[in-house]
Design a protein around this motif. Structure first.
Motif, PDB file in Angstrom:
ATOM      1  N   TYR A   1       9.875 -10.208  53.706  1.00  0.00           N
ATOM      2  CA  TYR A   1       9.127  -9.099  54.310  1.00  0.00           C
ATOM      3  C   TYR A   1       8.311  -9.600  55.501  1.00  0.00           C
ATOM      4  N   ASN A   2       7.601 -10.708  55.307  1.00  0.00           N
ATOM      5  CA  ASN A   2       6.764 -11.237  56.380  1.00  0.00           C
ATOM      6  C   ASN A   2       7.606 -11.702  57.566  1.00  0.00           C
TER       7      ASN A   2
ATOM      8  N   LEU B   1       8.420  -8.712  59.524  1.00  0.00           N
ATOM      9  CA  LEU B   1       7.279  -8.309  60.355  1.00  0.00           C
ATOM     10  C   LEU B   1       7.204  -9.159  61.617  1.00  0.00           C
TER      11      LEU B   1
ATOM     12  N   TYR C   1      14.264  -7.077  56.189  1.00  0.00           N
ATOM     13  CA  TYR C   1      13.810  -5.983  55.319  1.00  0.00           C
ATOM     14  C   TYR C   1      14.914  -5.574  54.349  1.00  0.00           C
TER      15      TYR C   1
ATOM     16  N   HIS D   1      10.372  -2.074  46.754  1.00  0.00           N
ATOM     17  CA  HIS D   1       9.402  -2.558  47.749  1.00  0.00           C
ATOM     18  C   HIS D   1       9.176  -1.452  48.790  1.00  0.00           C
ATOM     19  N   ALA D   2       8.143  -0.632  48.550  1.00  0.00           N
ATOM     20  CA  ALA D   2       7.927   0.572  49.358  1.00  0.00           C
ATOM     21  C   ALA D   2       7.653   0.243  50.822  1.00  0.00           C
ATOM     22  N   ARG D   3       6.871  -0.813  51.075  1.00  0.00           N
ATOM     23  CA  ARG D   3       6.529  -1.135  52.465  1.00  0.00           C
ATOM     24  C   ARG D   3       7.764  -1.581  53.238  1.00  0.00           C
ATOM     25  N   ALA D   4       8.618  -2.372  52.606  1.00  0.00           N
ATOM     26  CA  ALA D   4       9.843  -2.813  53.285  1.00  0.00           C
ATOM     27  C   ALA D   4      10.726  -1.606  53.583  1.00  0.00           C
ATOM     28  N   ARG D   5      10.827  -0.669  52.630  1.00  0.00           N
ATOM     29  CA  ARG D   5      11.660   0.518  52.837  1.00  0.00           C
ATOM     30  C   ARG D   5      11.101   1.369  53.978  1.00  0.00           C
ATOM     31  N   ALA D   6       9.780   1.605  53.958  1.00  0.00           N
ATOM     32  CA  ALA D   6       9.168   2.436  54.997  1.00  0.00           C
ATOM     33  C   ALA D   6       9.307   1.786  56.366  1.00  0.00           C
ATOM     34  N   THR D   7       9.098   0.473  56.424  1.00  0.00           N
ATOM     35  CA  THR D   7       9.189  -0.233  57.697  1.00  0.00           C
ATOM     36  C   THR D   7      10.619  -0.190  58.222  1.00  0.00           C
TER      37      THR D   7
END
Length: 66
Positions: free
Chosen positions: A27-28, A31, A46, A56-62
């Motif tokens: 994930y990082n 980013l 991602y 992993h909600a943040r990875a999906r949203a990103t």
């Protein structure tokens, strides 16, 4: 302070060489690539994170916003 995005990538890559399924590193790294404008590499990171941890909600949203 925080490490520049381009400088962080080799450290994250080293962590992934040791543990390829380490979701926070994936994930990082996504980013970092995203901030550097390298969207294809970011998407790959991602997606790899989501393949391992689909919740992993943040990875999906990103990923969806890329």
């Amino acid at each position: 302070g925080l490490m520049p995005f381009d400088a962080a990538i080799p450290y994250l890559q080293r962590a992934l060489d040791i543990e390829p399924r380490h979701v926070p590193s994936l994930y990082n790294m996504g980013l970092c690539y995203e901030h550097l404008g390298q969207k294809d590499q970011a998407r790959d990171c991602y997606q790899r994170a989501l393949d391992i941890q689909p919740t992993h909600a943040r990875a999906r949203a990103t990923l969806e916003n890329l």
